[in-house]
Design a protein around this motif. Structure first.
Motif, PDB file in Angstrom:
ATOM      1  N   PRO A  88      22.958  -7.243  -6.655  1.00  0.00           N
ATOM      2  CA  PRO A  88      21.961  -6.210  -6.342  1.00  0.00           C
ATOM      3  C   PRO A  88      22.171  -4.913  -7.141  1.00  0.00           C
ATOM      4  N   ASP A  89      23.404  -4.714  -7.681  1.00  0.00           N
ATOM      5  CA  ASP A  89      23.659  -3.466  -8.432  1.00  0.00           C
ATOM      6  C   ASP A  89      23.744  -3.690  -9.935  1.00  0.00           C
ATOM      7  N   LEU A  90      23.167  -4.787 -10.401  1.00  0.00           N
ATOM      8  CA  LEU A  90      23.290  -5.152 -11.821  1.00  0.00           C
ATOM      9  C   LEU A  90      22.822  -4.025 -12.739  1.00  0.00           C
ATOM     10  N   ARG A  91      23.643  -3.695 -13.753  1.00  0.00           N
ATOM     11  CA  ARG A  91      23.179  -2.706 -14.745  1.00  0.00           C
ATOM     12  C   ARG A  91      23.886  -2.907 -16.084  1.00  0.00           C
ATOM     13  N   LEU A  92      23.312  -2.285 -17.105  1.00  0.00           N
ATOM     14  CA  LEU A  92      23.878  -2.440 -18.448  1.00  0.00           C
ATOM     15  C   LEU A  92      25.284  -1.842 -18.499  1.00  0.00           C
ATOM     16  N   ALA A  93      26.220  -2.542 -19.157  1.00  0.00           N
ATOM     17  CA  ALA A  93      27.572  -2.007 -19.288  1.00  0.00           C
ATOM     18  C   ALA A  93      27.747  -1.286 -20.622  1.00  0.00           C
ATOM     19  N   ILE A  94      26.694  -1.269 -21.446  1.00  0.00           N
ATOM     20  CA  ILE A  94      26.755  -0.561 -22.738  1.00  0.00           C
ATOM     21  C   ILE A  94      25.472   0.267 -22.861  1.00  0.00           C
ATOM     22  N   LEU A 129      24.957  -9.498 -23.970  1.00  0.00           N
ATOM     23  CA  LEU A 129      24.460  -8.436 -23.103  1.00  0.00           C
ATOM     24  C   LEU A 129      25.458  -8.207 -21.960  1.00  0.00           C
ATOM     25  N   PRO A 130      26.415  -7.282 -22.211  1.00  0.00           N
ATOM     26  CA  PRO A 130      27.405  -7.020 -21.154  1.00  0.00           C
ATOM     27  C   PRO A 130      26.751  -6.293 -19.977  1.00  0.00           C
ATOM     28  N   LEU A 131      26.969  -6.836 -18.781  1.00  0.00           N
ATOM     29  CA  LEU A 131      26.354  -6.262 -17.583  1.00  0.00           C
ATOM     30  C   LEU A 131      27.431  -6.009 -16.530  1.00  0.00           C
ATOM     31  N   ARG A 132      27.334  -4.836 -15.882  1.00  0.00           N
ATOM     32  CA  ARG A 132      28.233  -4.536 -14.770  1.00  0.00           C
ATOM     33  C   ARG A 132      27.592  -5.105 -13.502  1.00  0.00           C
ATOM     34  N   THR A 133      28.388  -5.823 -12.737  1.00  0.00           N
ATOM     35  CA  THR A 133      27.778  -6.552 -11.617  1.00  0.00           C
ATOM     36  C   THR A 133      27.891  -5.818 -10.289  1.00  0.00           C
ATOM     37  N   SER A 134      28.779  -4.778 -10.229  1.00  0.00           N
ATOM     38  CA  SER A 134      28.872  -4.067  -8.941  1.00  0.00           C
ATOM     39  C   SER A 134      28.874  -2.573  -9.195  1.00  0.00           C
ATOM     40  N   ALA A 135      28.559  -1.826  -8.136  1.00  0.00           N
ATOM     41  CA  ALA A 135      28.408  -0.377  -8.277  1.00  0.00           C
ATOM     42  C   ALA A 135      29.757   0.257  -8.587  1.00  0.00           C
TER      43      ALA A 135
END
Ligand code: HEM
Length: 419
Positions: free
Chosen positions: A388-394, A413-419
């Motif tokens: 639910p908190d997926l966002r770009l890590a770059i 596409l590096p993605l951060r999976t948690s807040a």
């Protein structure tokens, strides 16, 4: 499109379209780059390698040319020599299999091959896969969920279509790991095109041998799989010969892999770059089908189709194109044309109607469109639900695009999976 006056090609703008689209600023902002091309003219001239081509930029012309019987996919059809197997004596057998695929053929050969493959690649067969595609997606996401930063491409977009097609083809369970590893090498979208082909050549030969063994196996032991269906496909007593069958499997592998990787990768990136649309899709998962069409239109996983050849002189937007000319149809430019799509540069997952040409059109319309849709429909909602908190890590400007013209996709596409 016909005009009464004598149209002329002499005042057409000439430019290196590939170079134009591969400039860093065009990769970062293809929307402005294509708008610039359309402003330069509906028809441009481009010297591509050894051939001079007419580049078509507007939606209305791309649509009508894709359906025009005066346009051929096989250069030899212009001189009436289409039909015989393509290739030169010095070409390796694998290369001949690739260039003799259905996408390079015209009627009646194309119709014959397409009818036979359609008997095997039915929408019902693809629909039956739905649950299995969801399961494969869930397994991939389970594995990815253990990491704080995932790579959308390596962890989901690449392995999903690879696993699905391996299972569809009917590779026996004990050989699936070997087969997937082989496919991963041969289909690696991040390997440079020409040097990649040369480096991969021994793996292509292995894949060829593997597929021929599989065909022989499925002739003796039919299963509920695509290779068996291709072996058995019959129309008026006609069947695919072994080379035709292998060429068809190669086409399905090549046409269906990087394209689907790009749809999932580019589509998720577009959502992350448009938080209002991401939020809307999270709130209204039932919008996934129109969202996928908008991803195809807006992110253009396939930017151009293979070259087309003019069988009979024709007029396009006041330009007379001589017989024998080569055409480059810019699908991506058509999909971003304001004359066809209101507010074309806006990413709108509710857009209807959406007459994009992301899967092509006419006789060569993408045969795998239902499969690509099923995979995107499984992958994207499951990813959003899981994280639910997926966002770009770059930063978005650091995203690296593989290419901007033929197949348009991101390397990772590096993605951060948690807040
Ligand atoms: C998002 C994913 C996909 C996109 C955007 C896409 C796009 C396209 C386009 C634009 C064409 C037309 C080519 C032309 O006119 O020259 C095409 C043809 C084709 N596609 Fe796809 N494709 C996708 C996925 C797949 C998949 C998953 C498969 C099969 C496993 C597949 C198999 C084919 C085949 C066999 C053709 C040739 C059809 C013919 O010549 O009659 N595609 N695709």
């Amino acid at each position: 499109m016909k005009t009464a006056s004598a149209p002329s090609t002499t005042n057409l703008v000439r430019l290196d379209v590939q170079r134009e689209l591969d400039r860093p600023e065009s990769r970062a902002d293809p929307y402005s780059a294509y708008a610039r091309l359309r402003r330069l003219g509906p028809v441009l001239r481009w010297r591509s390698g050894f051939s001079d081509t007419y580049v078509i930029t507007r939606h209305q012309d791309v649509v009508s040319l894709l359906r025009d019987p005066r346009i051929a996919n096989d250069r030899r059809s212009v001189s009436g020599r289409g039909g015989a197997p393509a290739g030169r004596w010095w070409m390796p057998a694998i290369m001949k299999l690739l260039i003799n695929s259905m996408v390079m053929k015209d009627p009646p050969d194309h119709r014959r091959l397409r009818t036979l493959v359609q008997k095997a690649f039915t929408p019902a067969r693809v629909d039956d896969l739905g649950d299995r595609v969801e399961q494969i997606t869930a397994d991939l996401l389970d594995a990815a969920a253990t990491k704080p930063v995932i790579d959308l491409v390596a962890d989901l977009a690449l392995p999903l279509p690879l696993t699905v097609i391996s299972e569809m083809l009917g590779v026996p369970e004990p050989q699936r790991v070997e087969f997937r590893a082989l496919l991963a090498r041969v289909l690696d979208p991040n390997s440079a095109k020409l040097s990649g082909f040369i480096r991969n050549y021994p793996h292509m030969l292995r894949l060829n041998r593997f597929l021929r063994r599989l065909v022989r196996l499925r002739r003796q032991q039919p299963g509920d799989d695509l290779v068996t269906a291709l072996v058995q496909a019959e129309e008026d007593g006609d069947r695919l010969g072994e080379d035709e069958l292998i060429s068809m499997v190669f086409l399905l592998l090549f046409a269906g892999h990087e394209t689907t990787v790009n749809l999932i990768g580019n589509g998720v990136l577009a959502l992350l770059q448009h938080p209002d649309q991401l939020q809307l899709l999270r709130a209204r998962p039932d919008l996934i089908d129109t969202a996928i069409d908008e991803m195809l239109r807006f992110t253009n996983p396939v930017g151009t189709v293979s070259p087309r050849f003019v069988r009979e002189e024709l007029d396009i937007a006041d330009v007379r194109i001589p017989r024998g000319s080569t055409l480059t149809l810019l699908l991506a430019s058509a999909n971003l044309d304001d004359a066809a799509f209101p507010d074309a540069h806006r990413f709108d997952i509710t857009r209807t109607p959406n007459r994009h040409v992301g899967f092509g059109l006419g006789p060569h319309y993408c045969l795998g469109a239902p499969l690509a849709r099923i995979e995107a429909r499984a992958a994207i909602p499951a990813l959003l639900q899981r994280f639910p908190d997926l966002r770009l890590a770059i930063p978005p400007e650091s995203v690296r695009w593989r290419s901007n013209m033929g197949l348009r996709g991101i390397e990772s596409l590096p993605l951060r999976t948690s807040a």
